[in-house]
Design a protein around this motif. Structure first.
Motif, PDB file in Angstrom:
ATOM      1  N   ALA A  77       0.863  -1.181   0.000  1.00  0.00           N
ATOM      2  CA  ALA A  77       0.000   0.000   0.000  1.00  0.00           C
ATOM      3  C   ALA A  77       0.897   1.228   0.000  1.00  0.00           C
ATOM      4  N   ASP A 107      -2.016   8.534   2.754  1.00  0.00           N
ATOM      5  CA  ASP A 107      -2.874   7.953   1.728  1.00  0.00           C
ATOM      6  C   ASP A 107      -2.146   6.769   1.106  1.00  0.00           C
ATOM      7  N   LYS A 109      -2.337   3.106  -0.099  1.00  0.00           N
ATOM      8  CA  LYS A 109      -3.391   2.187  -0.524  1.00  0.00           C
ATOM      9  C   LYS A 109      -2.807   1.162  -1.493  1.00  0.00           C
ATOM     10  N   GLN A 124      -7.868  -5.372  -0.087  1.00  0.00           N
ATOM     11  CA  GLN A 124      -7.295  -4.022  -0.109  1.00  0.00           C
ATOM     12  C   GLN A 124      -6.936  -3.569   1.306  1.00  0.00           C
ATOM     13  N   LYS A 126      -5.427  -0.024   3.516  1.00  0.00           N
ATOM     14  CA  LYS A 126      -5.248   1.419   3.430  1.00  0.00           C
ATOM     15  C   LYS A 126      -4.834   1.964   4.790  1.00  0.00           C
ATOM     16  N   ASP A 128      -4.652   5.533   6.720  1.00  0.00           N
ATOM     17  CA  ASP A 128      -5.122   6.911   6.646  1.00  0.00           C
ATOM     18  C   ASP A 128      -4.259   7.876   7.449  1.00  0.00           C
ATOM     19  N   ASN A 157      -5.712   1.987  10.244  1.00  0.00           N
ATOM     20  CA  ASN A 157      -5.840   1.079   9.100  1.00  0.00           C
ATOM     21  C   ASN A 157      -7.292   0.819   8.721  1.00  0.00           C
TER      22      ASN A 157
END
Length: 248
Positions: A77, A107, A109, A124, A126, A128, A157
């Motif tokens: 990511a 960001d 990802k 997926q 991510k 933040d 997360n």
């Protein structure tokens, strides 16, 4: 002739001291002052901003009911980060010690096709945001500081699984996760109160199990995620409490 030569020598012998007395005294030259070296003092509080790039490496295992049934693949990511830091340093000789807190928006990802259910699900991850709470030790050469750091880290997360054919969200979970970090950097004082530098950090995040739920709130799957994060940031700080001093 002999008397003439002896008389000439005698005359020169008497005239020489008188001529020497008439010469001007040799001027006295004062020694130049010693060189003054400017020594940058790293002591004091500082606050600043940072920005750069990050990559979170995530590997998922499917563990329904806590039972491992297989690895579901890995992905990175990646993306940008930006935030700020505040801290305090004190200097003892060439050694510099410090404490710092850093918080960044992120960001990061990434995704991969499910290894257990290829073509059916996409996993997926991510990040933040993240935070670092560290101690520092460094070595200063005037206005250049080389340092290492280590301490605690946390990441905010989100984990999602999508139906690959439709892109519809199948299950998700979110969590704030604690781990550890180590890093190193170089910082340069380019003005009495301003510094700029580059820093690398590696975050060791503990393995953790998450229950992904559907949008309706039902249990969809249980995963164990392994996560490591790498960060490279450029930093600019303003400090106070330790001006440049002159040292002979």
């Amino acid at each position: 002739m002999k008397k003439f030569l002896l008389g000439t020598v005698a005359l020169i012998a008497f005239a020489a001291p008188a001529a020497a007395a008439d010469l001007a005294a040799r001027p006295y030259t004062k020694a130049p002052p010693p060189m003054i070296a400017a020594v940058y003092d790293w002591s004091g509080f500082y606050i600043g901003v940072n920005g750069g790039w990050g990559s979170s490496h995530n590997c998922w295992d499917q563990v329904p009911g806590g039972i491992f049934i297989g690895s579901d693949g890995c992905h990175d990511a990646t993306g940008g980060v930006a935030g700020g830091q505040i801290g305090y340093r004190w200097q003892a000789g060439a050694w510099v010690f410090g404490l710092e807190a850093q918080g960044d928006w992120a960001d990061l990802k990434g995704s991969n096709n499910s290894a257990l259910f290829p073509g059916l699900f996409t996993n997926q991850s991510k990040i933040d945001a993240f935070g670092l709470f560290t101690g520092q030790i460094g070595y200063a050469v005037n206005n250049v500081l080389l340092y290492a750091k280590g301490g605690a880290a946390l990441t905010d997360n989100r984990f999602n699984t999508y139906f690959t054919p439709t892109g519809v969200l199948a299950g998700s979970a979110s969590d704030t996760r604690w781990g550890g970090t180590i890093g190193a950097g170089i910082e340069v004082g380019f003005a009495p109160n301003w510094t700029a530098g580059v820093e690398y950090d590696h975050l060791f995040m503990q393995d953790k199990t998450y229950n992904l739920t559907t949008p309706a709130g039902a249990l969809f799957s249980s995963i164990r995620d392994r996560q490591d994060v790498d960060l490279v940031t450029v930093r600019v700080n303003y400090k106070w409490g330790g001006p440049v001093v002159a040292r002979y």
